[in-house]
Design a protein around this motif. Sequence first.
Motif, PDB file in Angstrom:
ATOM      1  N   PRO A 129     -56.833 -62.378 -37.894  1.00 48.82           N
ATOM      2  CA  PRO A 129     -55.933 -62.919 -36.878  1.00 48.82           C
ATOM      3  C   PRO A 129     -54.860 -61.876 -36.558  1.00 48.82           C
ATOM      4  N   PHE A 130     -54.188 -62.064 -35.429  1.00 49.77           N
ATOM      5  CA  PHE A 130     -53.200 -61.075 -35.019  1.00 49.77           C
ATOM      6  C   PHE A 130     -52.150 -61.703 -34.122  1.00 49.77           C
ATOM      7  N   GLU A 131     -51.061 -60.964 -33.956  1.00 54.02           N
ATOM      8  CA  GLU A 131     -49.997 -61.342 -33.018  1.00 54.02           C
ATOM      9  C   GLU A 131     -49.933 -60.290 -31.925  1.00 54.02           C
ATOM     10  N   ILE A 132     -49.710 -60.740 -30.706  1.00 52.22           N
ATOM     11  CA  ILE A 132     -49.459 -59.834 -29.582  1.00 52.22           C
ATOM     12  C   ILE A 132     -48.025 -60.094 -29.129  1.00 52.22           C
ATOM     13  N   TYR A 133     -47.251 -59.023 -29.062  1.00 52.35           N
ATOM     14  CA  TYR A 133     -45.845 -59.145 -28.667  1.00 52.35           C
ATOM     15  C   TYR A 133     -45.753 -58.868 -27.172  1.00 52.35           C
ATOM     16  N   LEU A 134     -45.483 -59.914 -26.399  1.00 53.82           N
ATOM     17  CA  LEU A 134     -45.442 -59.800 -24.944  1.00 53.82           C
ATOM     18  C   LEU A 134     -44.167 -59.129 -24.462  1.00 53.82           C
ATOM     19  N   ASN A 135     -43.149 -59.128 -25.308  1.00 57.02           N
ATOM     20  CA  ASN A 135     -41.906 -58.383 -25.067  1.00 57.02           C
ATOM     21  C   ASN A 135     -41.299 -58.092 -26.443  1.00 57.02           C
ATOM     22  N   THR A 136     -40.209 -57.382 -26.474  1.00 52.97           N
ATOM     23  CA  THR A 136     -39.623 -56.973 -27.757  1.00 52.97           C
ATOM     24  C   THR A 136     -38.119 -57.206 -27.761  1.00 52.97           C
ATOM     25  N   PRO A 137     -37.516 -57.195 -28.960  1.00 53.17           N
ATOM     26  CA  PRO A 137     -36.064 -57.375 -29.046  1.00 53.17           C
ATOM     27  C   PRO A 137     -35.280 -56.300 -28.294  1.00 53.17           C
ATOM     28  N   GLY A 138     -35.865 -55.147 -28.063  1.00 51.42           N
ATOM     29  CA  GLY A 138     -35.199 -54.110 -27.283  1.00 51.42           C
ATOM     30  C   GLY A 138     -35.189 -54.402 -25.791  1.00 51.42           C
ATOM     31  N   GLU A 139     -36.009 -55.355 -25.365  1.00 45.62           N
ATOM     32  CA  GLU A 139     -36.134 -55.695 -23.942  1.00 45.62           C
ATOM     33  C   GLU A 139     -35.429 -56.989 -23.562  1.00 45.62           C
ATOM     34  N   ALA A 171     -35.593 -65.244 -25.709  1.00 48.66           N
ATOM     35  CA  ALA A 171     -36.569 -64.987 -24.652  1.00 48.66           C
ATOM     36  C   ALA A 171     -37.824 -64.272 -25.152  1.00 48.66           C
ATOM     37  N   LEU A 172     -37.903 -64.009 -26.457  1.00 48.95           N
ATOM     38  CA  LEU A 172     -39.103 -63.359 -26.996  1.00 48.95           C
ATOM     39  C   LEU A 172     -40.324 -64.255 -26.813  1.00 48.95           C
ATOM     40  N   ARG A 173     -41.464 -63.614 -26.545  1.00 49.55           N
ATOM     41  CA  ARG A 173     -42.733 -64.347 -26.415  1.00 49.55           C
ATOM     42  C   ARG A 173     -43.784 -63.616 -27.254  1.00 49.55           C
ATOM     43  N   THR A 174     -44.405 -64.378 -28.166  1.00 45.12           N
ATOM     44  CA  THR A 174     -45.394 -63.826 -29.083  1.00 45.12           C
ATOM     45  C   THR A 174     -46.633 -64.707 -29.064  1.00 45.12           C
ATOM     46  N   GLU A 175     -47.794 -64.089 -28.883  1.00 48.29           N
ATOM     47  CA  GLU A 175     -49.053 -64.815 -28.965  1.00 48.29           C
ATOM     48  C   GLU A 175     -49.616 -64.686 -30.369  1.00 48.29           C
ATOM     49  N   ILE A 176     -49.891 -65.818 -30.998  1.00 53.16           N
ATOM     50  CA  ILE A 176     -50.598 -65.862 -32.274  1.00 53.16           C
ATOM     51  C   ILE A 176     -52.059 -66.107 -31.920  1.00 53.16           C
TER      52      ILE A 176
END
Length: 162
Positions: free
Chosen positions: A129-139, A144-149
Amino acid sequence: MYQVEIVKRPARRVVGLEHRGAYGVIGGTFERLGSAIEAMGLRPEAVELLAVYFDDPGEVAEADLRAVAGIAVRKGLPLPEGFAEAKLASGQHAVLTLAGPYDGLPAAWAWLYREWLPASEFEARKAAPFEIYLNTPGEVAPSALRTEICVPVAKRRGLSRR
């Protein structure tokens, strides 16, 4: 509580840095990764920012957990020195998109595996399994962070069609 979609994902090649230990502190490995990809000029090669998890924290001691903090890249890119490689399986994935800070990830993972998966018509495949980071804390701000599990799944065997 959360929304889960079944999404067909292509196979992906991930290159990055190995992480050992608690998954909750993989952020430090991502910081080193950011510096490494900048120094090597890999930023244009990055397709997605991902974390790939190889062990079940319920079955493996925290100190022995293995993961890769990485970027999805094109197939022909040579493996950079000092980097690890992970290959993600194609096919159906249960995808839960978490909106908000990363500290909400453990509860989302637990719900997906302990509640949604057993109640669904799917079972986890033997693929990481993995996570995809659609944005980051630097952005964006943490809220407003969005992460796909993403959990590779297949229809549970023995279920009759309705």
